[in-house]
Design an enzyme around this catalytic site. Structure first.
Site: not given
Ligand code: COA
Length: 199
Positions: A124, A154, A195
């Protein structure tokens, strides 16, 4: 009775699988899609007035019965007449929607998690008069590019004009509004740098 139930449970999914495969084949043909090496669980919804190209070894889950993570949507490819949706080789997608008015380019080995939305348009006008009374003629649209080996978590939304770099990861449930460089993890709404990845 148990044998009958077992037979029923093994036969019905096969019938559904054959039906879905036939449906997808007809849909690909009808919607003029270039693809010949794919494995799709469930049915894909497609409206293509532009160009859709799908690379080799495309894998997809479409529908609540085919994705254990809880996505209750299907895969939707909606491409307007000037749109180009280009999907590379070895891409995997679950239950996600692509709306393409201009260009969406997905690289090789990209994974797109359940229930993502990838929209290269605002749909839009931002001007209320335009939007309400002039038929939304000036809608902002800009190409999206997702680099090789990227992984989109996801329930994420990728908005118009976004490029996601090679190998980069978008955390689950993010809204990506800006450029994401190669080898980085971004997340949140709006998505921010989390990161660097080891190269
Ligand atoms: C992004 C991802 C891979 C990071 O995993 P990780 O390397 O274990 O990282 P951590 O859990 O140690 O988190 C690192 C930082 O990212 C932040 N973070 C993690 N996931 C986040 C999210 N979904 N949204 C926002 N911030 C997120 C954490 O809060 C942390 O922040 P901090 O350092 O300020 O405390 C994981 O959180 C994720 O989202 N995986 C995707 C899973 C998915 O959707 N799969 C598909 C299925 S079909």
């Amino acid at each position: 009775m148990r044998k009958l139930l077992k037979l029923y449970r093994s036969v019905i999914p096969r019938i559904i699988c054959v039906w879905n495969n036939s449906y997808n084949k007809i849909m690909f043909y009808k919607e003029n899609i270039n693809a010949n090496d794919y494995l799709i669980n469930g049915k894909i919804f497609i409206r293509n007035a532009g160009e859709i190209t799908i690379g080799n070894n495309f894998k997809a889950n479409s529908g609540k019965n085919y994705n254990p993570i809880g996505g209750d949507t299907t895969i939707r490819f909606i491409v307007r007449s000037k749109g180009h949706l280009i999907i590379g080789d070895n891409v995997g997608i679950s239950n996600s929607t692509f709306v393409c008015w201009d260009r969406i380019e997905i690289g090789d080995y990209v994974y797109i998690g359940g229930s993502c939305k990838i929209w290269d348009t605002d749909f839009h006008s931002l001007n209320p008069i335009e939007r309400r009374h002039n038929g939304d003629k000036q809608v902002r649209t800009s190409p999206i590019k997702i680099g090789d080996y990227a992984f989109i978590g996801g329930n994420s939304i990728i908005l118009k004009g976004v490029t996601i770099g090679k190998n980069s990861i978008i955390a689950a449930g993010s809204v990506v509004t800006r450029y994401v460089p190669d080898n980085e993890v971004w997340g949140g709404n709006p998505a921010k740098f989390i990161k660097k990845l080891d190269s």
